[in-house]
Design a protein around this motif. Structure first.
Motif, PDB file in Angstrom:
ATOM      1  N   GLY A 264       0.820  -1.200   0.000  1.00  0.00           N
ATOM      2  CA  GLY A 264       0.000   0.000   0.000  1.00  0.00           C
ATOM      3  C   GLY A 264       0.854   1.250   0.000  1.00  0.00           C
ATOM      4  N   VAL A 265       0.245   2.356  -0.367  1.00  0.00           N
ATOM      5  CA  VAL A 265       0.868   3.677  -0.255  1.00  0.00           C
ATOM      6  C   VAL A 265      -0.178   4.610   0.331  1.00  0.00           C
ATOM      7  N   ILE A 266       0.305   5.655   0.990  1.00  0.00           N
ATOM      8  CA  ILE A 266      -0.640   6.525   1.692  1.00  0.00           C
ATOM      9  C   ILE A 266      -0.223   7.983   1.572  1.00  0.00           C
ATOM     10  N   GLN A 267      -1.217   8.844   1.440  1.00  0.00           N
ATOM     11  CA  GLN A 267      -0.972  10.284   1.483  1.00  0.00           C
ATOM     12  C   GLN A 267      -0.725  10.644   2.953  1.00  0.00           C
ATOM     13  N   ASP A 299       3.946   6.861  -2.916  1.00  0.00           N
ATOM     14  CA  ASP A 299       5.008   6.510  -3.866  1.00  0.00           C
ATOM     15  C   ASP A 299       4.768   5.105  -4.427  1.00  0.00           C
ATOM     16  N   ILE A 300       4.025   5.041  -5.529  1.00  0.00           N
ATOM     17  CA  ILE A 300       3.686   3.763  -6.155  1.00  0.00           C
ATOM     18  C   ILE A 300       4.953   3.033  -6.602  1.00  0.00           C
ATOM     19  N   HIS A 301       5.843   3.730  -7.274  1.00  0.00           N
ATOM     20  CA  HIS A 301       7.084   3.089  -7.721  1.00  0.00           C
ATOM     21  C   HIS A 301       7.922   2.621  -6.528  1.00  0.00           C
ATOM     22  N   GLY A 302       7.811   3.327  -5.416  1.00  0.00           N
ATOM     23  CA  GLY A 302       8.504   2.888  -4.214  1.00  0.00           C
ATOM     24  C   GLY A 302       7.950   1.579  -3.684  1.00  0.00           C
ATOM     25  N   ALA A 303       6.623   1.412  -3.745  1.00  0.00           N
ATOM     26  CA  ALA A 303       6.020   0.147  -3.299  1.00  0.00           C
ATOM     27  C   ALA A 303       6.448  -1.004  -4.203  1.00  0.00           C
ATOM     28  N   ILE A 304       6.500  -0.754  -5.506  1.00  0.00           N
ATOM     29  CA  ILE A 304       6.977  -1.779  -6.435  1.00  0.00           C
ATOM     30  C   ILE A 304       8.411  -2.164  -6.102  1.00  0.00           C
ATOM     31  N   THR A 305       9.244  -1.162  -5.828  1.00  0.00           N
ATOM     32  CA  THR A 305      10.643  -1.412  -5.488  1.00  0.00           C
ATOM     33  C   THR A 305      10.757  -2.269  -4.247  1.00  0.00           C
ATOM     34  N   THR A 306      10.012  -1.919  -3.218  1.00  0.00           N
ATOM     35  CA  THR A 306      10.086  -2.643  -1.953  1.00  0.00           C
ATOM     36  C   THR A 306       9.670  -4.092  -2.119  1.00  0.00           C
ATOM     37  N   LEU A 307       8.590  -4.333  -2.836  1.00  0.00           N
ATOM     38  CA  LEU A 307       8.150  -5.709  -3.054  1.00  0.00           C
ATOM     39  C   LEU A 307       9.198  -6.509  -3.819  1.00  0.00           C
ATOM     40  N   MET A 308       9.805  -5.911  -4.823  1.00  0.00           N
ATOM     41  CA  MET A 308      10.843  -6.601  -5.594  1.00  0.00           C
ATOM     42  C   MET A 308      12.063  -6.911  -4.729  1.00  0.00           C
ATOM     43  N   THR A 309      12.489  -5.932  -3.944  1.00  0.00           N
ATOM     44  CA  THR A 309      13.697  -6.097  -3.149  1.00  0.00           C
ATOM     45  C   THR A 309      13.509  -7.162  -2.075  1.00  0.00           C
ATOM     46  N   ASP A 310      12.373  -7.126  -1.391  1.00  0.00           N
ATOM     47  CA  ASP A 310      12.093  -8.168  -0.393  1.00  0.00           C
ATOM     48  C   ASP A 310      12.005  -9.539  -1.054  1.00  0.00           C
ATOM     49  N   ALA A 311      11.356  -9.598  -2.204  1.00  0.00           N
ATOM     50  CA  ALA A 311      11.190 -10.876  -2.898  1.00  0.00           C
ATOM     51  C   ALA A 311      12.528 -11.466  -3.316  1.00  0.00           C
ATOM     52  N   ALA A 312      13.508 -10.610  -3.585  1.00  0.00           N
ATOM     53  CA  ALA A 312      14.828 -11.086  -4.002  1.00  0.00           C
ATOM     54  C   ALA A 312      15.544 -11.847  -2.894  1.00  0.00           C
TER      55      ALA A 312
END
Length: 470
Positions: A264-267, A299-312
């Protein structure tokens, strides 16, 4: 922490010209090795008498089985030579990461004959996979007991996990981006069209409504979070503020489950603080450790980054969502990674603190902590103008001045190169930092995702050398 589950389709292959018994022997030895490494795989022993892939009939039956079993990757051991067209047809059907490997061939017999030409078969299949436009991962032609085999299989499992997570992302967007943060804007339609990344946008009001529900109907869950905070942090905020934080945590988790989202991302400012009188950062830190990252500033791209990095890491480690902030006052290649208090509690060097305020916001709800030092990977998925890339590289934690919120000082090989990358883009000041060297895994995963890998240090040849078993 249990590793993410990854399931391989195991399809050992042979060619009729060479010894079928020897191919069966090496297929069974490979099965035994995978079991010893605790690798979950779907086998094909019932497909034909040999339990091997070598013809079109096998391709059809294996593809149906692997599809039904929802395998995350395809492993193609070439057990005497291999049938390259069958391997390519199967890989094309499945559309999952492919691992190509064959056991090292023995010394020829005294009369010059050989039972296997496994290495030669790898050359053939690699070429045909290219013709089929099937990306694949090659693992060094080695013996089963060589360290390169175990390392290569484990790395491939991580690659499969990154691809699986990336291709199934759905991100809960709570509120629009803050007006001032133009740098974090993203193209929702393009993310869906290019990568099947889906957003589930809801207004902040729906979060407030869910918090009201939780406060009256899920008091036991709220108390559990309060108890967790008292156990795992130094609580320097009021019990009233802590109860709001606990309520927020339960509400965010509920909404993530309601919309079946993986992050998720939040304002997070400033309507949020004005409405609730707290910041969401401690909640984000707790949720990150639970495997449901919620990130700041929409930060949508930040959420994508975090999921990828953890998954690695197969979620063995949790990444820190951080700002590149200021240069180290004494180290020319040092940089401050920090945020308002969102680093996972598991990354803290010492027991973290729930602090009553931060110099940016005079509201309770941030986590005060210095993160552990050691080896790290820095990562950022980003893009604009229709092109997307992944900025990756290595860093190490170093000593530096105290900072409020969550922070760690890092050192890279050449900060000027990193700084230049961030200014010229397409990246911004946000990154995910994780206490593991997963640069090769993320680099390899990019080939399956249509993303361009990008290094802030000139290490691509070193990464390629690692992947080929040097």
């Amino acid at each position: 922490m249990a590793l993410d589950r990854v399931k391989l389709g195991f399809a050992p292959t042979r060619r009729n010209l060479f010894s079928a018994p020897d191919a069966i022997k090496y297929a069974n030895l490979t099965r035994d090795k995978l079991h010893a490494l605790d690798v979950e795989f779907v086998d094909i022993t019932e497909i034909n008498e040999d339990g091997l892939l070598y013809d079109d009939e096998g391709v059809e039956s294996i593809a149906e089985k692997f599809t039904a079993e929802k395998v995350d990757g395809l492993f193609l051991p070439h057990c005497n030579f291999g049938t390259e067209y069958a391997c390519a047809r199967l890989a094309k059907r499945l559309n999952v990461p492919v691992l190509l490997w064959g056991p090292r061939d023995e010394r020829p017999e005294d009369d010059g004959s050989r039972l296997r030409d496994s290495q030669c078969g790898l050359f053939a299949t690699g070429k045909v996979l290219r013709r089929f436009q099937v990306p694949f991962t090659y693992m060094k032609n080695c013996r089963l007991d060589d360290p390169e085999f175990e390392r290569g299989v484990n790395d491939f499992l991580k690659v499969c996990n990154v691809v699986k997570v990336f291709k199934s992302m759905r991100i809960l967007q709570i509120g629009p981006r803050p007006f001032d943060f133009w740098s974090i804007m993203c193209n929702e339609g393009e993310l869906l069209e290019k990568f099947n990344i889906q957003l589930s946008p809801i207004p902040l009001g729906e979060l407030y409504k869910e918090m009201n529900h939780v406060q009256t109907m899920e008091t036991a869950k709220v108390q559990s979070v309060i108890d967790f905070c008292h156990t795992h942090t130094h609580v320097e905020i009021s019990e009233q503020a802590l109860k709001k934080i606990a309520t927020l945590k339960v509400a965010l988790k509920n909404l993530g489950e309601k919309y079946q989202c993986s992050a998720g991302v939040i304002q997070c400012w400033t309507d949020f603080q004005d409405e609730l009188g707290i910041t969401p950062y401690a909640v984000e830190a707790i949720l990150q450790d639970e495997g449901f990252p919620v990130l700041c500033e929409t930060d949508i791209h930040g959420a994508i980054t975090t999921l990828m990095t953890d998954a690695a890491t197969r979620n063995e480690y949790r990444s820190m969502f951080a700002d590149y902030t200021v240069r180290h006052p004494d180290n020319e290649n040092g940089e401050l990674l920090q945020h308002l208090g969102v680093f996972p509690l598991s990354t803290a060097e010492q027991k973290p603190t729930l602090i009553p305020s931060h110099f940016v916001f005079d509201f309770p709800g941030s986590v005060g902590m210095e993160a552990k030092k050691g080896e790290m990977t820095l990562c950022r998925f980003d893009g604009d103008n229709g092109e997307y890339s992944l900025l990756i590289g290595n860093a190490k934690g170093i000593d530096g001045p105290y900072n409020q919120g969550s922070y760690v000082w890092i050192e890279v090989e050449n900060l000027n190169r990193l700084e230049s990358k961030l200014v010229y883009g397409p990246y911004i000041h946000h990154c995910s930092a994780i206490h593991s060297n997963v640069v090769p895994v993320l680099y390899e995963a990019c080939k399956y995702l249509g993303i361009t890998p990008d290094f802030f240090d000139p290490i691509e040849e070193d990464v390629k050398a690692y992947l080929r078993g040097d």
